[in-house]
Design an enzyme around this catalytic site. Structure first.
Site, short mmCIF file in Angstrom:
data_model
loop_
_atom_site.label_atom_id
_atom_site.label_comp_id
_atom_site.label_asym_id
_atom_site.label_seq_id
_atom_site.Cartn_x
_atom_site.Cartn_y
_atom_site.Cartn_z
N GLY A 32 0.84 -1.19 0.00
CA GLY A 32 0.00 0.00 0.00
C GLY A 32 0.87 1.23 0.00
CB ALA A 33 2.05 3.40 -2.40
N GLY A 34 -0.38 4.56 0.13
CA GLY A 34 -1.06 5.76 0.57
C GLY A 34 -0.26 6.37 1.71
N GLY A 35 -0.89 7.25 2.45
CA GLY A 35 -0.19 7.95 3.52
C GLY A 35 0.47 7.01 4.51
CG ASP A 39 -6.59 -6.05 -2.24
OD1 ASP A 39 -7.80 -6.31 -2.41
OD2 ASP A 39 -5.81 -5.77 -3.16
CB THR A 53 -14.65 18.84 2.27
OG1 THR A 53 -14.08 19.00 3.56
CG2 THR A 53 -14.77 20.20 1.64
NE ARG A 57 -16.55 12.89 8.38
CZ ARG A 57 -15.49 12.59 7.66
NH1 ARG A 57 -15.14 11.33 7.54
NH2 ARG A 57 -14.80 13.51 7.07
CG HIS A 105 -15.89 8.75 3.69
ND1 HIS A 105 -15.09 9.08 2.62
CD2 HIS A 105 -15.43 9.46 4.74
CE1 HIS A 105 -14.20 9.98 3.03
NE2 HIS A 105 -14.37 10.21 4.30
CD GLU A 165 -10.47 3.33 4.93
OE1 GLU A 165 -9.84 4.10 4.18
OE2 GLU A 165 -11.66 3.04 4.76
#
Lengths: 631, 327
Positions: A16-19, A229, A266, A323, A389, A416
């Site tokens: 995974g190459a997100g944050g 995944d 947003t 939310r 989301h 996440e």
């Protein structure tokens, strides 16, 4: 078909190459470990770019009364006290450092008058707390981390003559299986999307940072990559998933026109003055303030409007409720027949402030809707409704290290894909800081784990061959079902029966339908060859989406209460008894999902004492309170 | 309503435009149509996409010859009976269908010297004014869709210019760092001129026109960079000073080593010599390589190339890449 398998040796493999993934990889590389980053998409395209609002960190730049304890309290309140308290504590304490660190990597946040990082208001946060860059904070975060990795590669190039010698990005590569040596992680098997060729990473430590599960839903803000995944890989490797019933439906996704369906508006639109109205033009949120929040929220439109300019002496507008409350309110309005033509409600900022002010405060929002949908948010209200989301549930991890629970060793998770931090509901802005805090920790502890090993675990050839066979099966099989049809059917089951409002009958029905889908997914086939074949890729992803959906449906059926991102129509109340329970999923030998109840860890006294007794009474049982009093 | 589409299908060895009649609904964009094609007629149609919201820059393609993002091109912008032709972006080699090999851009990104943090300023102590960060922020809006790179005539149809030319995306990166209030390097413009090929650009503004983020690439980045480079070059004293300094500052032609002390310091105590060069096959405790006879369908040592291989291999099937000296 050729069965050549390219082989690579690394110390730490980050999937995974997100944050979270990039931050973990930076930390592993800084700890001197040879690190691979595996990305399903191109480098820098991660879903993190979608985060608009900001990154929550109690730096106190705008209101000096803010500190980690206030942030901790807000996070626990938002998660309805089901959060892993230790994760919430670490997160609140370390977020400011992680944000400041980004500036040394070259990030350019918006500034206060005295030149510090500016912070904005956001739903559920008591003080202005979100470091931001206009409304493209996620992009800034990804680009900054991406450029930091490049700068590390440049250092390595100067020293070794090779950019890739210590940290390498494998882009457009999908991992389909983790490989074990006994109980220890030994590597990861996958394929290059471009060529369809297989690749084997031998590594003693794997960090999962694969994000969420939203592609299993019809209306979602998530991209194609969000197929669960990491959740599924963890399950199959013997790790456990926690509280998978908690999914966040963002209250304000666009519902019209179709080109932007699911895309988020947003929360800062509401933070900056946007209000929600039903088809009768009524500002309905005042009718939906729950008792637990009554004290902090305004009761009249006048008071709410004063808050934007004088936050210290007025209570907040109810549009800034957490939310889940907003999502539920919108759902109720639509069900009562007061919705917009496309089945949402109206979000109005156009009538609240001058056009140039909207464009200055929400530039990319304005730009996005103008370009994508020909909607001018400075002139007309938007049509919004709940969209899938974020998943609060995820891999059950040890809070300090990010190491996965269950039988497996050497597996870490951050972002996440990991669970616990956000409890039953995540506050906006807490995910970007979560990525940084726990990404760093996972990278650090994965490296430390590698140090402790006497010998490298080794993947077995049988497992590698089996993984290759499973991956090739959809291509080899002729006459099976179309993967796109199967995905649509799965999305229909999850969207209709395990959506925002849940009922026992529907959940039972969903589980039955998921069983039928399991048989069909086992028979999926993809036409075409191995080179960049999206049909084949989807066919492989389907089994991950399916098993994770089963976990969500099972846990949703088990939890007989409504809390945060889980609403049961047949059990509408939040129950202090259920607050003591985590639902934990594991995989049986047969491939069936096994669900069990585990007690929620007991919060340390000094953290418990940060809360008012009267507030605690809304969440915890009388016995718990009495027990604490006695001490 | 059905609309007529022509979509390029093929790979590096060649391909052609295929005709499709596809259902189009109100409010849809071109990427919606690609997805409908995948779900119905052509499940293996290759196309990159992620956010479907104009924020990630993945779905770059050429629509009726114009470089566009598929997710940002509304169907309502076409004439009722217009045929819509979709082709891969032309400047980069095709992998398959609409997917191209954009690694050129990642190589250029690596060659652009990174942000150099100001020495002696601790994290949390950075102070900048909004007006000063806004100039660089404009360039940091870039979503790396590479449409500017694709449209730039210096490299579009001119592969021979690629080694010496970084392209608009990396000119704005250089400009961004040049205008960064706290970046510690002062030679960004000279670097752009000397190593990025800024001089190739004759400011035709094609890049600005295609930018989906509306970044004023030419006016706000390239021209100021050129002007200031010119200023310095023609001031004989500054020029001389720069000429002397630049040699030891840059070190090599391609890339000056990064000066990021605060960062490497974290790993200061840990030797980084664990970086390994390529390794041979693993050897068991007895000193022999393992021969998986018992699990193999064949007796004796397995062919290291797999049992279903016959030799010689056709060269196009070999996944061997001859090692190249890193540039």
């Amino acid at each position: 078909m050729s069965t050549l398998i390219e082989r690579h040796l690394y110390d730490v493999v980050v999937i995974g190459a997100g944050g979270a993934g990039l931050r973990a990889a930076i930390e592993a590389r800084l700890a001197g470990k040879r690190t691979a980053i595996i990305s399903k998409s191109l480098f820098g395209k991660a879903h993190t770019v979608m985060a608009e609002g900001g990154a929550a960190a109690a730096m106190g730049n705008v209101n000096s009364r803010d500190n980690w304890m206030v942030h901790f309290r807000d996070t626990m309140r938002g998660g309805k006290f089901l959060n892993n308290f230790r994760m919430a504590e670490l997160h609140a304490k370390e977020a400011p450092e992680r944000i400041w660190e980004l500036e040394t990597y070259g990030a350019l946040f918006d500034r206060t008058k005295d030149g510090k990082i500016s912070q904005r208001n956001f739903g559920g946060h008591e003080y202005p707390r979100l470091a931001h860059v206009g409304d493209r904070t996620g992009l800034e975060l990804i680009r900054t981390l991406q450029q930091k990795i490049v700068s590390l590669q440049q250092e390595d190039f100067a020293e070794t003559g090779s950019y890739d010698s210590r940290i390498r990005v494998f882009q457009e590569t999908t991992i389909t299986e983790l490989l074990l040596d006994g109980d220890r992680v030994a590597g990861a098997f996958g394929y290059y999307r471009e060529s369809g060729e297989f690749v084997l990473f031998e590594a003693p430590a794997v960090v999962l940072a694969t994000g969420g599960v939203g592609r299993s839903y019809k209306v979602t803000s998530n991209s194609w990559e969000y197929t669960g995944d990491g959740h599924a890989l963890a399950l199959r490797a013997g790790a456990t998933l926690i509280n998978m019933e908690f999914l966040q439906f963002h209250p304000t996704g666009m519902v019209w026109p179709p080109s932007v369906k699911g895309i988020l508006v947003t929360e800062s639109v509401r933070g900056d003055g946007g209000v929600l109205r039903n088809s009768e033009g009524k500002r309905f949120m005042f009718d939906y303030v729950p008792d637990v929040f009554r004290k902090q929220y305004a009761e009249t439109e006048e008071e709410a409007d004063r808050w934007y300019t004088d936050a210290d002496n007025n209570r907040r507008p109810p549009e800034l409720l957490p939310r889940d409350e907003v999502a539920r309110a919108i759902n109720s309005e639509v069900k009562a027949g007061r919705g917009s033509p496309a089945g949402g409600v109206f979000l109005d900022i156009a009538s609240r402030m001058p056009a140039e002010q909207i464009i200055r405060r929400l530039p990319s929002m304005h730009h996005q809707f103008k370009e994508l949908a020909d909607v001018d948010i400075t002139k007309e209200p938007m049509e919004v409704g709940p969209t899938c989301h974020y998943v609060m549930g995820g891999v059950e991890v040890e809070p300090d290290t990010g190491a996965a629970f269950g039988t497996v060793q050497g597996l870490f998770a951050a972002g996440e894909v990991s669970g616990g931090m956000h409890g039953s509901n995540r506050l906006g802005g807490n995910s970007l800081s979560d990525l940084l805090v726990f990404g760093k920790r996972a990278g650090e502890h994965a490296s430390a784990y590698v140090e402790t090993l006497q010998a490298r675990p080794k993947p077995s050839k049988v497992d590698v061959a089996a993984a290759a066979e499973v991956a090739l099966a959809p291509l080899v099989r002729a006459g099976g079902e179309n993967p796109y049809t199967l995905q649509q059917d799965l999305q229909a089951v999850m969207g209709d029966l395990v959506g925002i409002i849940r009922r026992e009958g529907e959940l039972t029905d969903a589980l039955k339908k998921l069983q039928e889908l399991r048989v069909r997914v086992a028979n999926v086939s993809a036409s075409g060859g191995r080179r960049y074949n999206p049909g084949w890729h989807l066919a492989i992803d389907l089994r991950n989406m399916l098993v994770v959906s089963e976990c969500t449906a099972k846990a949703a059926l088990e939890r007989e209460e409504s809390r945060g991102g889980h609403t049961r129509e047949d059990f509408p109340k939040m129950s202090p008894e259920w607050r003591r329970v985590n639902l934990v999923c594991s995989l049986e030998e047969t491939g069936e999902v096994h669900l069990e109840r585990k007690p929620v860890p007991r919060m340390r006294d000094e953290l418990f004492d940060l809360f008012d007794r009267s507030e605690l009474a809304k969440y915890v049982t009388d016995e718990e309170l009495a027990e604490r009093e006695a001490e | 309503m059905k609309r007529h589409f022509r979509v390029w299908r093929g790979d590096a060895s060649g391909g052609d435009l295929r005709d499709f009649d596809v259902e189009v609904n109100e409010g849809e964009v071109v990427l919606d149509i690609i997805h409908r094609l995948q779900a119905t007629e052509t499940p293996d149609l290759a196309c990159r996409w992620n956010c479907k919201a104009g924020k990630c820059g993945s779905c770059s393609m050429e629509i009726n010859g114009k470089p566009r993002l598929g997710c940002m091109t509304r169907m309502s912008t076409f004439e009722e009976n217009e045929t819509i032709t979709i082709t891969p972006i032309r400047t980069f080699p095709v992998i398959r269908d609409l997917v191209t090999d954009v690694s050129f851009n990642y190589e250029k990104a690596r060659e652009t010297p990174a942000f150099a943090p100001p020495p002696g300023v601790a994290p949390g102590e950075y102070r900048m004014q909004q007006i000063d960060v806004e100039r660089s922020q404009e360039f940091r809006k870039c979503i790396e869709c590479f449409l500017c790179q694709n449209t730039c005539h210096v490299i579009r149809d001119h592969d021979e210019n690629k080694p010496a030319f970084s392209g608009p995306r990396y000119f704005i990166r250089a400009a961004e760092l040049d205008m960064h209030p706290l970046d510690d390097r002062s030679d960004r413009k000279e670097y752009a001129q000397a190593s990025q090929g800024l001089g190739f650009c004759n400011i035709t503004k094609c890049c600005t026109e295609v930018c989906p983020e509306h970044i004023k690439i030419t006016d706000n980045a390239i021209i100021p960079m050129k002007e200031r480079v010119v200023d310095r070059r023609y001031d004989p004293l500054v020029w001389l000073g720069r000429k002397i300094l630049r040699r030891d500052q840059l070190g090599s032609d391609n890339m000056a080593p990064s000066t990021t002390p605060g960062v490497a310091g974290t790993s200061g105590g840990i030797p980084s010599s664990r970086a390994r060069r390529p390794e041979g096959a693993p050897v068991g405790p007895d000193g022999h390589m393992d021969i998986a006879e018992l699990v193999a369908p064949l007796q004796g040592g397995l062919s290291p190339f797999g049992e279903d291989m016959t030799f010689p291999l056709p060269p196009e099937e070999v996944t061997y890449h001859h090692p190249e000296k890193d540039r």
